[in-house]
Design a protein around this motif. Structure first.
Motif, short mmCIF file in Angstrom:
data_model
loop_
_atom_site.label_atom_id
_atom_site.label_comp_id
_atom_site.label_asym_id
_atom_site.label_seq_id
_atom_site.Cartn_x
_atom_site.Cartn_y
_atom_site.Cartn_z
N LEU A 463 0.82 -1.20 0.00
CA LEU A 463 0.00 0.00 0.00
C LEU A 463 0.86 1.26 0.00
O LEU A 463 0.59 2.21 -0.75
N ALA A 464 1.93 1.27 0.84
CA ALA A 464 2.79 2.45 0.89
C ALA A 464 3.50 2.66 -0.44
O ALA A 464 3.69 3.80 -0.90
N ALA A 465 3.87 1.54 -1.10
CA ALA A 465 4.54 1.66 -2.38
C ALA A 465 3.62 2.27 -3.43
O ALA A 465 4.05 3.10 -4.25
N VAL A 466 2.34 1.86 -3.43
CA VAL A 466 1.39 2.42 -4.40
C VAL A 466 1.20 3.90 -4.17
O VAL A 466 1.20 4.71 -5.11
N LEU A 467 1.03 4.30 -2.90
CA LEU A 467 0.86 5.72 -2.60
C LEU A 467 2.08 6.54 -3.00
O LEU A 467 1.96 7.64 -3.56
N LEU A 468 3.27 5.98 -2.69
CA LEU A 468 4.50 6.69 -3.05
C LEU A 468 4.65 6.81 -4.56
O LEU A 468 5.07 7.85 -5.08
N PHE A 469 4.29 5.76 -5.27
CA PHE A 469 4.35 5.81 -6.73
C PHE A 469 3.44 6.88 -7.30
O PHE A 469 3.80 7.63 -8.22
N LEU A 470 2.20 6.99 -6.74
CA LEU A 470 1.27 8.01 -7.19
C LEU A 470 1.80 9.42 -6.91
O LEU A 470 1.67 10.33 -7.74
N LEU A 471 2.37 9.60 -5.73
CA LEU A 471 2.92 10.91 -5.39
C LEU A 471 4.08 11.28 -6.32
O LEU A 471 4.19 12.42 -6.79
N LEU A 472 4.97 10.32 -6.56
CA LEU A 472 6.10 10.60 -7.44
C LEU A 472 5.64 10.87 -8.87
O LEU A 472 6.20 11.72 -9.56
N LEU A 473 4.62 10.12 -9.31
CA LEU A 473 4.11 10.33 -10.65
C LEU A 473 3.54 11.73 -10.80
O LEU A 473 3.77 12.42 -11.80
N ARG A 474 2.75 12.17 -9.78
CA ARG A 474 2.18 13.52 -9.83
C ARG A 474 3.28 14.59 -9.79
O ARG A 474 3.20 15.60 -10.49
N LYS A 475 4.30 14.33 -8.98
CA LYS A 475 5.40 15.29 -8.88
C LYS A 475 6.16 15.40 -10.20
O LYS A 475 6.53 16.49 -10.64
N ASP A 476 6.39 14.25 -10.84
CA ASP A 476 7.10 14.26 -12.12
C ASP A 476 6.31 15.00 -13.18
O ASP A 476 6.87 15.74 -14.01
N ARG A 477 4.95 14.82 -13.19
CA ARG A 477 4.13 15.52 -14.18
C ARG A 477 4.17 17.02 -13.94
O ARG A 477 4.22 17.82 -14.88
N GLY A 478 4.09 17.40 -12.63
CA GLY A 478 4.15 18.84 -12.34
C GLY A 478 5.49 19.43 -12.72
O GLY A 478 5.58 20.54 -13.22
N LYS A 479 6.56 18.63 -12.52
CA LYS A 479 7.89 19.12 -12.88
C LYS A 479 8.03 19.27 -14.38
O LYS A 479 8.64 20.20 -14.89
N ALA A 480 7.43 18.32 -15.12
CA ALA A 480 7.49 18.41 -16.59
C ALA A 480 6.74 19.62 -17.10
O ALA A 480 7.09 20.21 -18.12
N ALA A 481 5.61 19.98 -16.39
CA ALA A 481 4.80 21.11 -16.84
C ALA A 481 5.42 22.44 -16.47
O ALA A 481 5.35 23.39 -17.24
N ALA A 482 6.02 22.57 -15.26
CA ALA A 482 6.50 23.87 -14.80
C ALA A 482 7.98 23.88 -14.50
O ALA A 482 8.47 24.87 -13.98
N GLY A 483 8.69 22.81 -14.75
CA GLY A 483 10.11 22.76 -14.43
C GLY A 483 10.94 22.63 -15.68
O GLY A 483 11.05 23.54 -16.48
N VAL A 484 11.53 21.45 -15.85
CA VAL A 484 12.39 21.21 -17.00
C VAL A 484 11.54 21.13 -18.26
O VAL A 484 10.60 20.34 -18.34
N ARG A 485 11.86 21.92 -19.26
CA ARG A 485 11.07 21.98 -20.48
C ARG A 485 11.59 20.95 -21.49
O ARG A 485 12.79 20.70 -21.59
N ALA A 486 10.68 20.35 -22.24
CA ALA A 486 11.04 19.37 -23.25
C ALA A 486 11.35 20.09 -24.56
O ALA A 486 10.72 21.09 -24.91
#
Length: 684
Positions: A463-486
């Motif tokens: 359960l903790a792994a699933v929650l951590l995966f979701l948090l990391l996934l959301r963080k990576d998406r936010g970083k892609a949108a407002a952080g490092v540009r493609a």
């Protein structure tokens, strides 16, 4: 070629009146011998043939001592040549042998033997002279009276005037008889050099002080004395009187030499190389050295001077550990400067690097394939060795050494030993080198690392792994949108040099806050999906993440664009199977035709390869820049309004320019700078 008196006076003493060298008059060579001997100098030079040693048939003359001294051969009162006088001491070697059987020889042999013993002794003495760009051999005939022919006795000397040589030259002299009855005599002598140069340092500057009288006119040339090539000029001036030439410390290299000559017809040029042993000069030459990748399997070491060095391949892990030499099985080889060499590899790899060593120290290391194949990969290098009985053994190269496979060690390669062997058997590893002693394989391990961490998290707390995966996934998406540009780079593969230029630009941009995508780094996916599908997926992902598509225009790209716009002849179909630019036009053109290019596309071309006005007008709706001259504006457009800052644009532009300029220089090399007609006239 007469040497002016002021040069000889500088070399041999301040006051010409007290110079102790003997002066001889006349251009002809001459020979003389000590009293009691007769000698003759043969006309013209002879071939320098040493020949083998023969047994003496009786008493013979041989050279026993060789001596050289400097004299002046003068054509006028103040115009003399420096000349080397050679003196050879002679002695008798051997004796007449008595007949073994006097009864058999009889009384008839006595008159003949007596006649030989009462005859004079003759010999032909060869003098061989070698200096820089000069080689001569002269033959002298000498005769000794019979009364002085006694074995082991010195009979006198022979003097030759003279061999001309330049100031500062190193000369070698040999003497032997013809035929040769013993080992030749040899002598080496260093002639005096001009003490007109004084080198002094002042901070970052070096001063060359030339002590020449005020009324003297002379030419001065600074050049690189390259052993593997001809003289390479750098700086030339015609000067008068004492001068001080100022150089930067960084200009000093071991092969930097100075040449001086009087401004008169047919002058003698004198050279000196004062920085051969200078430690700063040796450090400078390695700072200027550069290893250049010419093709996938050939390279060249460019440096101003030829220094002893050896080159070897090494494996660089992405963790920052030292690059590990691949020896054995690949042994180091002596490097030839400024000459193309071949790599003993089958395939290139980003982790393969070139090390250049000199005096047991790594002077230069370059990972040549990183520009074209992307950054370092988390691969394991397997070393396969063949035994004497065709037994094969495998080990994995790690920072601690080469771990045998399979193994019970605690290293990462040991834990993945079975998987690595399975990948090798199934053909998932890339063969880099294959030889009689074994082979090298690069096996990717990132999939096993990800799988292991996933299993650990699931085993500990699902359960903790699933929650951590979701948090990391959301963080990576936010970083892609407002952080490092493609940034997606599209280009036309006109030739290998242009692909190398694009690879250098992509590598430099990836070191900024940018996530760069280019087909050079995705050849496997491009081959599997096809250019159109791969391009469509990359473009959609880049634009969804508010990234930017960079169109790199070249003559080939412009021709393809005009063909699509029906504004020019069909472009030549010389592009490879991985060229995605032609496929990209079907996706890119609608955006420009419908006015949707602003904020989504940026155009660029390279200085000297294509002018901005050559780009079709339709594509000028997006910002268009010429690189590297307009790098600041280009980086500002890539940065976007919401992406992470690059820092100071000046620093980022300078960093990218340093990566691009050497590759641009290799595309078209300009002629040497600063020589001009003045130098050409000085070299004639």
């Amino acid at each position: 070629m007469p040497v002016p008196w002021f040069l000889l006076s500088l070399a041999l003493g301040r006051n010409p009146a007290v110079i102790s060298l003997e002066r001889i008059v006349g251009p002809q060579d001459a020979a003389r011998c000590s009293p009691g001997l007769s000698c003759h100098l043969w006309d013209g030079d002879m071939l320098c043939l040493l020949g083998s040693i023969e047994a003496a048939p009786g008493p013979v003359l041989v050279p026993t001592h060789l001596q050289a001294e400097l004299v002046l051969r003068c054509h006028q009162e103040t115009s003399c040549d420096l000349c080397v006088r050679v003196t050879v001491q002679l002695a008798v070697h051997g004796h007449w042998e008595e007949p073994e059987d006097e009864e058999k020889s009889g009384e008839a042999a006595e008159p003949e033997l007596k006649e030989l013993r009462n005859a004079s002794l003759q010999a032909q003495v060869v003098l061989s002279f070698q200096a820089y760009s000069t080689a001569r051999c002269v033959l002298l005939e000498v005769q000794v009276p019979a009364a002085r022919v006694q074995s082991g006795q010195a009979v006198g000397s022979l003097v030759f005037d003279c061999f001309e040589a330049a100031l500062g030259a190193e000369v070698r002299i040999w003497s032997y008889t013809q035929p040769r009855y013993q080992k030749e005599l040899n002598l080496m002598q260093q002639l005096p050099v001009l003490p007109w140069l004084n080198v002094s340092t002042d901070g970052d500057s070096v001063h060359l002080v030339l002590n020449v009288s005020e009324e003297q006119h002379f030419g001065l040339l600074l050049y690189w004395n390259q052993v593997q090539g001809s003289l390479k000029p750098w700086w030339h001036r015609n000067l008068t009187g004492p001068q001080t030439i100022t150089l930067n410390q960084t200009d000093l290299v071991p092969c930097l030499c100075i040449q001086m000559w009087p401004l008169e017809p047919d002058p003698v040029r004198t050279s000196i190389c004062p920085f051969k042993e200078d430690p700063q000069a040796h450090r400078n030459v390695w700072r200027a050295a550069r290893v250049q990748l010419l093709s996938t399997k050939s390279w060249r070491l460019d440096m101003p001077c030829s220094l002893p060095a050896e080159v070897m391949l090494c494996w660089q892990s992405p963790g920052g550990d030292p690059c590990q030499p691949l020896m054995p099985p690949l042994s180091p080889e002596n490097v030839t400067v400024n000459k193309a060499s071949e790599f003993p590899v089958v395939e290139g790899h980003p982790n393969l690097c070139v090390q250049v060593r000199s005096w047991e120290k790594v002077q230069l290391q370059e990972c040549l394939w990183s520009d074209s194949l992307g950054p370092l990969k988390d691969d394991v290098l397997l070393v396969e060795t063949q035994g004497s009985q065709h037994n094969r053994s495998l080990c994995a190269l790690e920072p601690t050494g080469c771990t045998p496979l399979p193994s019970r060690a605690t290293t990462r390669a040991a834990h993945l030993g079975e998987q690595l062997l399975e990948d090798l058997q199934s053909g998932q590893c890339l063969k880099l080198w294959n030889g009689d002693l074994g082979a090298l394989w690069a096996c990717p391990v990132d999939k096993y690392v990800h799988r292991r961490w996933a299993l650990v998290w699931l085993a500990c707390l699902l359960l903790a792994a699933v929650l951590l995966f979701l948090l990391l996934l959301r963080k990576d998406r936010g970083k892609a949108a407002a952080g490092v540009r493609a940034a997606l780079l599209l280009y036309s593969a006109d030739n290998t040099a242009f692909e190398s230029l694009v690879g250098s630009l992509a590598t430099a941009l990836s070191r900024l806050p940018l996530r760069v995508a280019v087909d050079l780094w995705s050849r496997r996916e491009l081959s599997a999906q096809g250019p159109l599908a791969w391009l469509h997926a990359q473009r959609r992902q880049t634009l969804q993440e508010r990234g930017v598509v960079v169109l790199l225009f070249s003559p080939g790209a412009v021709a393809l664009c005009r063909e699509w716009l029906q504004d020019g002849p069909p472009a030549p179909r010389a592009h490879g199977p991985h060229d995605a630019f032609a496929a990209s036009l079907s996706c890119v053109l609608p955006d420009f035709l419908q006015g949707r290019a602003s904020g989504r596309y940026v155009g660029a071309c390279f200085d000297g390869l294509l002018a901005l006005d050559a780009v079709p007008s339709l594509f000028r709706a997006a910002p268009l820049f010429s690189l590297p001259s307009q790098l600041r504006g280009f980086l500002s457009a890539l940065q976007g309004p919401c992406a992470a800052r690059f820092g100071r644009l000046e620093d980022s532009a300078e960093q990218v320019a340093r990566a691009l300029q050497p590759v641009l220089d290799s595309c078209f090399r300009p002629p040497p700078r600063g020589l001009g007609p003045e130098l050409e006239a000085g070299l004639e």
